[in-house]
Design an enzyme around this catalytic site. Structure first.
Site, mmCIF file in Angstrom:
data_model
loop_
_atom_site.group_PDB
_atom_site.id
_atom_site.type_symbol
_atom_site.label_atom_id
_atom_site.label_comp_id
_atom_site.label_asym_id
_atom_site.label_seq_id
_atom_site.Cartn_x
_atom_site.Cartn_y
_atom_site.Cartn_z
ATOM 1 N N ARG A 103 -11.321 130.373 109.239
ATOM 2 C CA ARG A 103 -12.449 129.717 108.557
ATOM 3 C C ARG A 103 -13.642 129.489 109.501
ATOM 4 O O ARG A 103 -14.782 129.477 109.067
ATOM 5 C CB ARG A 103 -11.993 128.417 107.911
ATOM 6 C CG ARG A 103 -10.904 128.666 106.858
ATOM 7 C CD ARG A 103 -10.779 127.569 105.838
ATOM 8 N NE ARG A 103 -9.509 127.694 105.130
ATOM 9 C CZ ARG A 103 -9.266 128.529 104.118
ATOM 10 N NH1 ARG A 103 -10.225 129.334 103.689
ATOM 11 N NH2 ARG A 103 -8.088 128.579 103.546
ATOM 12 N N ARG A 148 3.146 128.945 96.786
ATOM 13 C CA ARG A 148 4.047 128.184 95.913
ATOM 14 C C ARG A 148 4.678 129.070 94.843
ATOM 15 O O ARG A 148 5.801 128.822 94.406
ATOM 16 C CB ARG A 148 3.280 127.014 95.286
ATOM 17 C CG ARG A 148 2.977 125.900 96.311
ATOM 18 C CD ARG A 148 1.808 125.047 95.869
ATOM 19 N NE ARG A 148 1.623 123.849 96.680
ATOM 20 C CZ ARG A 148 0.964 123.807 97.842
ATOM 21 N NH1 ARG A 148 0.463 124.909 98.382
ATOM 22 N NH2 ARG A 148 0.816 122.655 98.483
ATOM 23 N N ARG A 205 -11.097 121.981 114.301
ATOM 24 C CA ARG A 205 -12.299 122.494 113.626
ATOM 25 C C ARG A 205 -13.552 121.692 113.943
ATOM 26 O O ARG A 205 -14.672 122.227 113.838
ATOM 27 C CB ARG A 205 -12.067 122.556 112.110
ATOM 28 C CG ARG A 205 -11.159 123.714 111.759
ATOM 29 C CD ARG A 205 -11.003 123.944 110.273
ATOM 30 N NE ARG A 205 -10.210 125.158 110.077
ATOM 31 C CZ ARG A 205 -9.505 125.431 108.981
ATOM 32 N NH1 ARG A 205 -9.512 124.581 107.968
ATOM 33 N NH2 ARG A 205 -8.830 126.551 108.882
ATOM 34 N N ASP A 224 -10.492 122.219 103.503
ATOM 35 C CA ASP A 224 -10.629 123.523 104.161
ATOM 36 C C ASP A 224 -12.065 124.043 104.144
ATOM 37 O O ASP A 224 -12.351 125.113 104.685
ATOM 38 C CB ASP A 224 -9.711 124.546 103.478
ATOM 39 C CG ASP A 224 -8.240 124.232 103.722
ATOM 40 O OD1 ASP A 224 -7.935 123.562 104.730
ATOM 41 O OD2 ASP A 224 -7.400 124.643 102.898
ATOM 42 N N LYS A 227 -4.648 130.759 98.086
ATOM 43 C CA LYS A 227 -3.573 130.838 99.087
ATOM 44 C C LYS A 227 -2.476 129.811 98.785
ATOM 45 O O LYS A 227 -1.291 130.135 98.798
ATOM 46 C CB LYS A 227 -4.176 130.600 100.481
ATOM 47 C CG LYS A 227 -3.218 130.740 101.629
ATOM 48 C CD LYS A 227 -3.928 131.241 102.875
ATOM 49 C CE LYS A 227 -4.809 130.199 103.530
ATOM 50 N NZ LYS A 227 -4.045 129.252 104.384
ATOM 51 N N ARG A 273 0.821 123.235 116.265
ATOM 52 C CA ARG A 273 0.454 122.283 115.204
ATOM 53 C C ARG A 273 1.557 121.247 114.964
ATOM 54 O O ARG A 273 2.736 121.527 115.118
ATOM 55 C CB ARG A 273 0.093 123.054 113.926
ATOM 56 C CG ARG A 273 -1.140 123.914 114.177
ATOM 57 C CD ARG A 273 -1.589 124.630 112.962
ATOM 58 N NE ARG A 273 -2.036 123.718 111.922
ATOM 59 C CZ ARG A 273 -2.367 124.120 110.701
ATOM 60 N NH1 ARG A 273 -2.303 125.397 110.393
ATOM 61 N NH2 ARG A 273 -2.768 123.248 109.807
ATOM 62 N N GLY A 289 0.520 127.147 108.416
ATOM 63 C CA GLY A 289 1.046 125.786 108.414
ATOM 64 C C GLY A 289 1.674 125.452 107.066
ATOM 65 O O GLY A 289 2.707 124.788 106.989
ATOM 66 N N GLN A 301 0.486 119.315 102.043
ATOM 67 C CA GLN A 301 1.605 120.048 102.643
ATOM 68 C C GLN A 301 2.809 119.131 102.818
ATOM 69 O O GLN A 301 3.935 119.504 102.520
ATOM 70 C CB GLN A 301 1.187 120.636 103.989
ATOM 71 C CG GLN A 301 0.123 121.703 103.841
ATOM 72 C CD GLN A 301 -0.256 122.331 105.161
ATOM 73 O OE1 GLN A 301 0.175 121.891 106.219
ATOM 74 N NE2 GLN A 301 -1.068 123.366 105.102
HETATM 75 C C1 S3P Z 1 -2.637 123.130 101.855
HETATM 76 C C2 S3P Z 1 -2.991 121.834 102.128
HETATM 77 C C3 S3P Z 1 -4.009 121.477 103.101
HETATM 78 C C4 S3P Z 1 -4.881 122.666 103.494
HETATM 79 C C5 S3P Z 1 -4.084 123.900 103.732
HETATM 80 C C6 S3P Z 1 -3.297 124.272 102.501
HETATM 81 C C7 S3P Z 1 -1.562 123.371 100.888
HETATM 82 O O1 S3P Z 1 -3.371 120.988 104.252
HETATM 83 O O2 S3P Z 1 -5.640 122.362 104.629
HETATM 84 O O3 S3P Z 1 -4.937 124.975 104.070
HETATM 85 O O4 S3P Z 1 -1.427 124.517 100.416
HETATM 86 O O5 S3P Z 1 -0.835 122.426 100.557
HETATM 87 P P1 S3P Z 1 -2.951 119.431 104.334
HETATM 88 O O6 S3P Z 1 -2.360 119.109 103.052
HETATM 89 O O7 S3P Z 1 -1.971 119.302 105.437
HETATM 90 O O8 S3P Z 1 -4.230 118.709 104.592
#
Ligand code: S3P
Length: 750
Positions: free
Chosen positions: A705, A340, A661, A630, A335, A436, A408, A482
């Site tokens: 999840r 990206r 979670r 995750d 994902k 969020r 997110g 993220q």
């Molecule tokens: C992700 C980073 C993670 C992860 C999310 C995907 C990403 O979040 O939990 O499902 O693609 O950069 P955080 O970086 O905020 O922990």
């Protein structure tokens, strides 16, 4: 940049002023009054009427007008379009961009490809899904395309600027742009448009030939009127469509004939009760398919939408015997990497080809958002898509808020990219995403000079105003990929250097992919600091998305907790910043092997083999948390059948994922009879190797999840586990239920 500003200085020639051509002229004139539009049509009366109405500026013969045009729109049926292309190629000027609106594309493509590349690179086939049974210029209207889908089927040789100009025209008309391959287009249209018309024409024909036809027409009920509306469409145009799309129409007609034959057999042979039951089941299936379609494609009211979207899993009806989990599967694409690939492909120069793309709802939201930002993305078709990059400054202003759904990642990464554009935008999300925290990206972005308004609690929607950014040095308070990725994307546009440090190593897909797109970045030896300077461009590349280790985790745990299991998961991404689950499962004593390691497109990949072995509880090291962030819902299920206790601390980030979670898992574990204790930043789970879970009803809190973790737990349950609110499983793992069934898990979807 806006669609209208791209078009305004151009002269647009419309060839064929019927319903579609006339509506294009009228729509453009209304949107951009200064737009110069010229037109040609064999029907002189139609032309004159358009000129008199002021819908076109000049009319005449093709031979006179063609050379004047910057953009030529062939608004003709398929056969005529294919036939006229060689003439247009000869008459048009050498930079003119040409498009069409024909509803069959195979023959048009063949005609274009028989011409010189210097022409076919400028011919961008298109098809507005906006026709009706009405035809002719009198039926045309400026709003015909508002909110309607237009499918582009770009040719391999099409230049980005040709596709960009055609896109700009349809955007100015208010259409939503989609793109697909010619083959897929003709198959989809054969099924969704051509077959219904064929049936409509023939039902009227069949009824008209019945002896009692007069009566039938006199007493015609609403059903007949609805059905036969299509049969009043232009007969010549439809005859030509079937000539042009013969093969695909024949294939779908064959399927229809078989379905009708099966119905007839049933009518002739079934007992009344089984006929009623059989028909009712078939009709209910059709009814709910249609409702789901309307629900997804039109904005039904929110409550109705919720209830129709609620999906329940009833998992594990196997009784006392625990099924073995065995087989060999490839779970869907990663994902994070899928998101990206779209983002970077969109702002690169050239065409990026992606395979293994995750066709889950989250990544598809990112595709839809970039389409709204003016990027043409062909597909996805069986995991493959092609992104026609618009270059670093080529995104266009969205016409509405961008809906990131449940994702997110999409919202936070796009916040970074959009903060630096020369247009305003708004990002919104579903109920879960709307709760969020976004301050973690808004605050550092504002330090870079971004202008973003969020709700008072720092939550979505985010209203982003155009701003110029400057690079900053930023120490992230949490290990979040993220946040890091958001700031790196903003940094691409910032003046000077952007440097980001993370308190613990977290996933580095953005950094790897930026390198793959030829963007210079610097990374420290410990992997905790990355910096880049703004202003460079990205070059299109090829991306092979590995399978998502986060999705693979559910089956790793399934095999780890079911005696006799032996499972091989193919082509799983094992980026060192993602392998916390492998490390933790091994610490717990899992029999897990990493086979056939290789590097694919800058990302390490391997096959994972796991066999059942008795697990033991562990204290999870803090440095593994971002590497398995995750995977904890599934790991908690593993902990529940391990010997002794498992302790996780320092994982407060789990409180702000798609759900809280820690709370959701503790509540669910309690319902199935597993003892646990939660802390503000973690959980302690009391494992029992001989545990047989109780049947229970679990609230997944709409978190994909959590839903999948309890589906896996059902392997060790004596009675079914009923898991509510599972629709979001489709955000990350759309074929979870099907793959589960292949491996021996029983999940019924209600
Ligand atoms: C992700 C980073 C993670 C992860 C999310 C995907 C990403 O979040 O939990 O499902 O693609 O950069 P955080 O970086 O905020 O922990």
């Amino acid at each position: 940049m806006t669609a209208s500003s791209l078009l305004a200085s151009k002269t647009i020639l419309i060839v064929g002023l019927g319903l579609i051509g006339g509506s294009i002229a009228r729509g453009l004139k209304r949107e951009i009054p200064s737009q110069r539009i010229i037109a040609s049509d064999l029907n002189h009366a139609q032309l004159l009427a358009a000129k008199e109405a002021g819908d076109v500026d000049s009319i005449g013969e093709l031979s006179e007008l063609c050379a004047e045009a910057d953009l030529i729109v062939l608004a003709l049926p398929s056969l005529a379009t294919a036939e006229l292309l060689p003439t247009i190629a000869q008459l048009c000027n050498e930079n003119a961009i040409v498009t069409d609106v024909a509803s069959v594309k195979g023959n048009v493509q063949a005609s274009a490809e028989s011409l010189a590349d210097s022409f076919s690179s400028r011919f961008v086939p298109g098809h507005p899904i906006a026709g009706s049974e009405k035809s002719g210029y009198e039926a045309s209207t400026p709003q015909l395309f508002l909110g309607r889908n237009v499918i582009l089927t770009p040719l391999a040789t099409n230049s980005a600027c040709s596709v960009g100009l055609v896109t700009a025209m349809w955007r100015a008309l208010g259409a939503n742009l989609l793109a697909m391959s010619v083959t897929r287009h003709d198959e989809v249209l054969a099924a969704t448009s051509h077959l219904p018309h064929l049936l409509a024409f023939s039902i009227v024909d069949v009824l008209a030939k019945q002896e009692t036809s007069d009566d039938i027409f006199r007493y015609a009920a609403g059903g007949f009127a609805d059905f036969s509306r299509l049969a009043s469409s232009d007969p010549q145009m439809w005859a030509e469509i079937f000539v042009a799309n013969r093969a695909s129409s024949s294939r779908v007609l064959q399927a229809m004939i078989e379905a009708l034959q099966a119905l007839k057999t049933r009518l002739d042979g079934d007992s009344p009760s089984s006929l009623a039951a059989g028909l009712e089941a078939q009709f209910s299936g059709a009814k709910s398919t249609r409702e789901a379609f309307l629900n997804n494609h039109y904005n039904l009211d929110a409550n109705k939408k919720m209830s129709q979207n609620s999906v329940t899993f009833v998992a594990g009806a196997h009784g006392a015997a625990i099924p073995k989990v065995a087989g060999r599967v490839r779970v869907p694409g990663d994902k994070s990497i899928s998101h990206r690939s779209i983002i970077l492909g969109a702002i690169a120069d050239g065409r990026t080809e992606v395979s293994g793309f995750l066709e889950g709802e989250d990544a598809l939201k990112t595709v839809a958002a970039f389409r709204e930002l003016g990027v043409t993305i062909v597909g996805p078709e069986q995991g493959k898509l092609s992104i026609i990059g618009v270059g670093r400054n080529g995104l266009t202003a969205p016409r509405k808020a961008l809906d990131m759904g449940n994702s997110g990642t999409a919202m936070r990464l796009l916040a970074g990219l959009l903060s630096a554009q020369d247009f305003n935008s708004e990002l919104m999300g579903d109920e879960s995403l709307s709760k969020r925290p976004m301050a973690r990206v808004v605050e550092p972005l504002c330090k870079m000079g971004a202008e973003i308004e969020s709700e008072s609690g720092g939550t979505p929607p985010l209203k982003i105003s155009s701003a110029s950014l400057k690079g900053i040095s930023y120490e992230m308070p949490m290990a979040s990929a993220q946040v890091k990725s958001c700031l790196l994307l903003a940094g691409l546009y910032a003046d000077g250097v952007t440097t980001i440090s993370e308190p613990a190593v977290c996933r580095d897909h953005t950094e790897r992919m930026l390198e793959g797109f030829g963007y210079p970045i610097e990374r420290s030896a410990d992997g905790k600091t990355v910096s880049l300077s703004g202003g460079h461009s990205l070059k299109a590349t090829t991306i092979d998305v590995p399978s998502d280790i986060s999705s693979a985790t559910f089956f790793l745990v399934a095999a780890a907790i079911s005696p006799g299991s032996d499972l091989l998961l193919e082509h799983v991404g094992i980026n060192p910043t993602r392998i916390g689950v492998i490390n933790i499962l091994r610490m717990m004593g899992a029999d897990l092997e990493v086979l056939n390691e290789r590097v694919v497109g800058g990302e390490p990949v391997a096959d994972l083999q796991i066999r059942f072995a008795q697990l033991k509880g562990v204290e999870i090291p803090e440095d593994q948390i971002p590497l398995a962030i995750d995977e904890f819902p599934a790991l908690f299920v593993a902990a529940a059948v391990a010997e002794g206790e498992t302790l996780l601390r320092g994982a407060e980030e789990l409180r702000v994922k798609e759900s809280d979670r820690l709370a959701a898992m503790a509540a669910g574990l309690d319902s199935i009879g597993v003892e646990s204790e939660i802390f503000s930043d973690g959980i302690r789970i009391v494992g029992d190797p001989s545990a047989v879970f109780r049947g229970a009803e679990i609230q997944s809190e709409g978190d994909h999840r959590i839903a999948m973790a309890f589906a896996v737990a059902s392997l060790r349950a004596s009675e079914p586990i009923v898991i509510r609110d599972c629709a979001n499983v489709a955000t990350s793992f759309p074929n979870f239920v099907e793959l589960s069934a292949q491996l021996g898990l029983e999940i019924r979807v209600e």
